[in-house]
Write a protein that holds these residues in place. Structure first.
Motif, PDB file in Angstrom:
ATOM      1  N   SER A  61       0.827  -1.213   0.000  1.00  0.00           N
ATOM      2  CA  SER A  61       0.000   0.000   0.000  1.00  0.00           C
ATOM      3  C   SER A  61       0.858   1.258   0.000  1.00  0.00           C
ATOM      4  CB  SER A  61      -0.911   0.009   1.230  1.00  0.00           C
ATOM      5  OG  SER A  61      -0.158   0.345   2.392  1.00  0.00           O
ATOM      6  N   ASP A  62       0.241   2.386  -0.351  1.00  0.00           N
ATOM      7  CA  ASP A  62       0.850   3.688  -0.114  1.00  0.00           C
ATOM      8  C   ASP A  62       0.653   4.040   1.363  1.00  0.00           C
ATOM      9  OD1 ASP A  62       1.648   4.044  -2.769  1.00  0.00           O
ATOM     10  OD2 ASP A  62      -0.323   4.834  -3.336  1.00  0.00           O
ATOM     11  N   LYS A  63       1.013   5.251   1.743  1.00  0.00           N
ATOM     12  CA  LYS A  63       0.870   5.677   3.140  1.00  0.00           C
ATOM     13  C   LYS A  63      -0.545   6.223   3.358  1.00  0.00           C
ATOM     14  CE  LYS A  63       5.758   6.983   3.260  1.00  0.00           C
ATOM     15  NZ  LYS A  63       6.730   8.097   3.417  1.00  0.00           N
ATOM     16  N   ALA A  70      -5.336   1.567   3.965  1.00  0.00           N
ATOM     17  CA  ALA A  70      -4.087   0.914   3.574  1.00  0.00           C
ATOM     18  C   ALA A  70      -4.345  -0.532   3.129  1.00  0.00           C
ATOM     19  CB  ALA A  70      -3.091   0.950   4.728  1.00  0.00           C
ATOM     20  N   TYR A 150       0.755   7.142  10.152  1.00  0.00           N
ATOM     21  CA  TYR A 150       0.200   6.532   8.937  1.00  0.00           C
ATOM     22  C   TYR A 150       0.537   5.044   8.940  1.00  0.00           C
ATOM     23  CZ  TYR A 150       4.977   6.845   7.046  1.00  0.00           C
ATOM     24  OH  TYR A 150       6.324   6.733   6.865  1.00  0.00           O
ATOM     25  N   MET A 152       1.411   1.503   6.563  1.00  0.00           N
ATOM     26  CA  MET A 152       1.825   0.862   5.322  1.00  0.00           C
ATOM     27  C   MET A 152       1.583  -0.635   5.502  1.00  0.00           C
ATOM     28  SD  MET A 152       5.311   2.730   4.005  1.00  0.00           S
ATOM     29  CE  MET A 152       5.464   1.535   2.692  1.00  0.00           C
ATOM     30  N   TYR A 154       1.586  -4.639   3.779  1.00  0.00           N
ATOM     31  CA  TYR A 154       1.963  -5.630   2.764  1.00  0.00           C
ATOM     32  C   TYR A 154       0.895  -6.724   2.755  1.00  0.00           C
ATOM     33  CZ  TYR A 154       6.716  -3.681   2.867  1.00  0.00           C
ATOM     34  OH  TYR A 154       7.817  -2.872   2.798  1.00  0.00           O
TER      35      TYR A 154
END
Length: 384
Positions: A61-63, A70, A150, A152, A154
């Motif tokens: 994912s992005d932040k 996410a 934030y 992130m 996987y």
């Protein structure tokens, strides 16, 4: 206005003060504050490939400020990786297939093909992409007095290898069908273009023949279009065929703009059987629905006889005078002829005639409307 500008300057100064000192950006302090596992899983940095009949893909994912955002983004990224993997494989096979068949990339563009394919696969494959394992990291970011967190994430996702292979095989089969359709379409287009070329060369000396060939060319072009109409990737080729049809239709209008040419074309269309010539006689050419003729009626009879007489493969023509003399000799009206009320032994001419041509004409302003029919002798049925 001055107060408004001053307010903007003050607001800008406050914003800049949060992120800079003496015009220089404040340093950013970013660190991981939490993770869902103590050790980062090996699969986050190494392609897991295929295992136990499943194909594995990674999504990152992005932040995002929330964990849910996410997660959704990681799943979308994994799905995109599945689609890219399948479409890349298909693109390679499609390019090889196109090269083997000698087709131009202008006819089938692999880039356009794959782009459309990726849109189809996104919805089709999404149902089979299953999240296998999540790894979550939470970060804290500081810059001056500002601080926020934030996530992130996987994602390890899997798709049955058999499903991947099935989708690839289906799409390759479709590409193969599309290429075969293009080749068949091109064969029809070659025939259409050859007919147009022949018609172009005959348009001045043999306008009726050129008119007929233009019509046949349009038919072939429409057949070519029908073969590929179901493939969105070939829309440019369809457009080219439409342009060819439109230009040919314009040529037809030019050819038949001559009234005599149009008359010849319509007379030739009376013949339904092009394999055996039909023996015909011109029975009548009447004005409107009345049993009256005129100077134009005589001209029309002569013109129809001339046209039919020139087409030996379609017509054997008995002159109207010969036909009328036979009726007088037998003292028989045309209605008896149509009903077959004569004997072959006495009706020397009529026994050879297959059909009678009847013409009627009307005034239509600066034009004349003509209706022609070929009626079968002895049965009274319509031949053409």
């Amino acid at each position: 206005m001055k107060r408004y500008i001053t307010s903007l300057i003050l607001l800008f100064a406050v914003l800049v003060g949060c992120t800079s000192t003496n015009g220089k950006p404040l340093p950013i302090d970013e660190k991981k504050v939490w993770a869902s596992q103590e050790q980062k899983p090996e699969w986050t940095v190494k392609d897991p490939g295929v295992k136990d009949g499943n194909q594995f893909f990674i999504g990152l994912s992005d932040k995002f400020e929330t964990e849910k955002e996410a997660r959704d983004n990681a799943y979308s990224h994994a799905l995109n990786n599945v689609v890219k993997y399948i479409s890349t494989d298909i693109r390679t096979k499609t390019e090889r297939l196109i090269a083997a068949t000698g087709l131009s990339s202008k006819i089938i563009d692999p880039t356009v093909t794959v782009r459309g394919l990726e849109e189809q696969l996104s919805s089709a494959v999404a149902r089979r992409v299953k999240p296998q394992e999540w790894y979550i990291e939470k970060y804290e970011r500081k810059q001056g007095n500002e601080k926020h967190t934030y996530y992130m994430i996987y994602l390890l996702a899997n798709v049955p290898q058999a499903e991947v292979e099935r989708v690839i095989a289906e799409q390759i089969s479709r590409q193969d069908e599309m290429i075969n359709a293009v080749k068949a379409s091109q064969e029809q287009l070659v025939k259409a273009k050859n007919l147009i070329l022949e018609a172009d060369n005959q348009s001045s000396s043999q306008p009726v023949h050129s008119w007929s060939k233009y019509q046949d060319a349009i038919k072939k072009a429409n057949e070519a279009k029908a073969l590929i109409a179901g493939y969105s990737e070939l829309k440019e080729m369809v457009k080219e065929i439409d342009v060819l049809i439109e230009s040919t239709e314009k040529k037809i209008i030019i050819v038949v703009d001559n009234p005599e040419t149009l008359l010849v074309a319509r007379v030739l269309m009376l013949a339904k059987d092009n394999t055996n010539p039909v023996t015909v006689a011109i029975a009548k050419a009447n004005y409107q629905d009345m049993d009256l003729s005129s100077e134009f009626g005589g001209y029309l009879i002569q013109k129809i006889e001339t046209i039919m007489g020139q087409e030996k493969a379609l017509y054997n023509v008995v002159a109207q005078k010969v036909f009328q003399d036979e009726l007088k000799r037998l003292q028989s009206p045309i209605e008896d002829c149509l009903a077959g009320k004569f004997t072959a032994s006495t009706a020397t001419v009529l026994s050879q005639v297959n059909g009678l041509v009847f013409a009627r004409y009307w005034d239509r302003g600066d034009r004349v409307e003509i209706k022609m029919e070929v009626i079968e002798v002895g049965k009274g049925t319509l031949l053409g």
